[in-house]
Enzyme design. Structure first.
Site, short mmCIF file in Angstrom:
data_model
loop_
_atom_site.label_atom_id
_atom_site.label_comp_id
_atom_site.label_asym_id
_atom_site.label_seq_id
_atom_site.Cartn_x
_atom_site.Cartn_y
_atom_site.Cartn_z
N HIS A 1 -8.03 68.42 -23.65
CA HIS A 1 -8.63 67.53 -24.45
C HIS A 1 -8.40 66.01 -23.89
O HIS A 1 -7.01 65.80 -23.37
CB HIS A 1 -7.91 67.43 -25.93
CG HIS A 1 -8.18 68.60 -26.80
ND1 HIS A 1 -9.43 68.97 -27.23
CD2 HIS A 1 -7.65 69.77 -26.80
CE1 HIS A 1 -9.56 70.15 -27.61
NE2 HIS A 1 -8.28 70.78 -27.48
N ILE A 2 -9.30 64.98 -23.86
CA ILE A 2 -9.19 63.92 -23.34
C ILE A 2 -8.07 62.89 -24.06
O ILE A 2 -7.31 62.38 -23.53
CB ILE A 2 -10.53 63.27 -23.36
CG1 ILE A 2 -11.39 63.87 -22.34
CG2 ILE A 2 -10.23 61.51 -22.77
CD1 ILE A 2 -12.80 63.61 -22.55
N GLU B 1 -6.96 75.07 -22.44
CA GLU B 1 -7.69 74.10 -23.21
C GLU B 1 -7.36 72.74 -22.96
O GLU B 1 -6.09 72.73 -22.55
CB GLU B 1 -7.12 74.42 -24.89
CG GLU B 1 -7.43 73.43 -25.76
CD GLU B 1 -6.83 73.74 -27.03
OE1 GLU B 1 -7.73 73.23 -28.23
OE2 GLU B 1 -5.79 74.43 -27.14
N ARG C 1 -19.43 56.88 -26.28
CA ARG C 1 -18.90 57.23 -27.24
C ARG C 1 -17.31 56.63 -27.40
O ARG C 1 -16.52 56.97 -26.46
CB ARG C 1 -18.75 58.75 -27.28
CG ARG C 1 -18.16 59.07 -28.78
CD ARG C 1 -17.78 60.66 -28.82
NE ARG C 1 -17.28 61.08 -29.99
CZ ARG C 1 -16.40 62.17 -30.03
NH1 ARG C 1 -16.36 63.07 -28.98
NH2 ARG C 1 -15.98 62.47 -30.97
N ARG D 1 -3.81 62.39 -33.90
CA ARG D 1 -4.98 61.77 -34.52
C ARG D 1 -5.21 62.31 -35.71
O ARG D 1 -4.12 62.68 -36.47
CB ARG D 1 -6.27 62.08 -33.74
CG ARG D 1 -6.09 61.38 -32.35
CD ARG D 1 -7.47 61.70 -31.41
NE ARG D 1 -8.47 61.05 -32.23
CZ ARG D 1 -9.75 61.47 -31.95
NH1 ARG D 1 -9.96 62.03 -30.73
NH2 ARG D 1 -10.99 60.83 -32.33
N PRO E 1 -19.38 69.52 -28.03
CA PRO E 1 -20.53 68.69 -28.37
C PRO E 1 -19.83 67.13 -28.18
O PRO E 1 -18.77 66.77 -28.19
CB PRO E 1 -20.32 68.84 -29.99
CG PRO E 1 -19.16 69.53 -30.17
CD PRO E 1 -18.97 70.32 -28.85
N TYR F 1 -11.76 57.62 -25.72
CA TYR F 1 -12.08 58.45 -24.37
C TYR F 1 -12.55 57.82 -23.29
O TYR F 1 -12.70 58.56 -22.18
CB TYR F 1 -13.63 59.05 -24.93
CG TYR F 1 -13.23 59.96 -26.23
CD1 TYR F 1 -12.62 61.22 -26.03
CD2 TYR F 1 -13.75 59.34 -27.68
CE1 TYR F 1 -12.31 61.84 -27.41
CE2 TYR F 1 -13.50 60.25 -28.50
CZ TYR F 1 -12.82 61.44 -28.57
OH TYR F 1 -12.78 62.20 -29.73
N ALA G 1 -15.14 68.90 -30.93
CA ALA G 1 -15.09 69.23 -32.47
C ALA G 1 -14.98 70.62 -32.70
O ALA G 1 -14.40 71.19 -33.84
CB ALA G 1 -16.47 68.50 -33.06
#
Length: 146
Positions: free
Chosen positions: A100-101, A98, A17, A107, A9, A22, A77
């Site tokens: 992630h940017i 996996e 965004r 975080r 998503p 990002y 998410a």
């Protein structure tokens, strides 16, 4: 070799965004990067898909069985909430990375848990869109070693 890159998503909103997290590159930039990097890593085909719906992502993973040699997944998410994605990855039993940017481990506390990580042989975080190229290289190396 064929790879499927699955995006969860809000990744369709790249460039819009939270650009401070990002970046300003778009989803189209991500698709081009994956196809180019995949070709350089030795993949004959790299399909890049995205959905904001968990069930659609599960369907995409299930449909990869017998069609693709491996998966790169950014569940976004759903990383922190979806046992369904974990179960789909385990069901198809394809090598998966996996990605992630952002550096998710640095975080918010709720981002510290990854359900899908248990079905992935590697995780790439915090490298921006270039992390996808890294993930595709890791996947290619794993597949070539078999």
């Amino acid at each position: 070799m064929k790879a499927l890159v699955v995006n969860g998503p809000n990744l369709n909103m790249l460039g819009i965004r939270e650009p401070d997290i990002y970046g300003r590159r778009t989803y189209d930039d991500l698709v081009s990067l994956c196809r180019d990097a995949g070709g350089q890593a030795g993949f004959d085909e790299v399909e890049v898909v995205q959905s904001n719906h968990e069930g659609d992502l599960i369907d995409m993973i299930q449909q990869a069985y017998g069609r693709y040699d491996g998966i790169v997944i950014n569940p976004a998410a759903y990383t922190h909430t979806s046992v369904g994605l974990l179960d789909a990855l385990k069901a198809v039993s394809l090598p998966a990375v996996e990605v992630h940017i952002s550096e998710v481990d640095a975080r918010e506390a709720f981002r510290q848990v990854s359900y899908v990580r248990g079905a992935c042989f590697a995780t790439v975080t915090g490298e921006g869109l270039e992390g996808y190229a890294h993930a595709l290289r890791l996947l290619a190396a794993r597949l070539s070693a078999r």
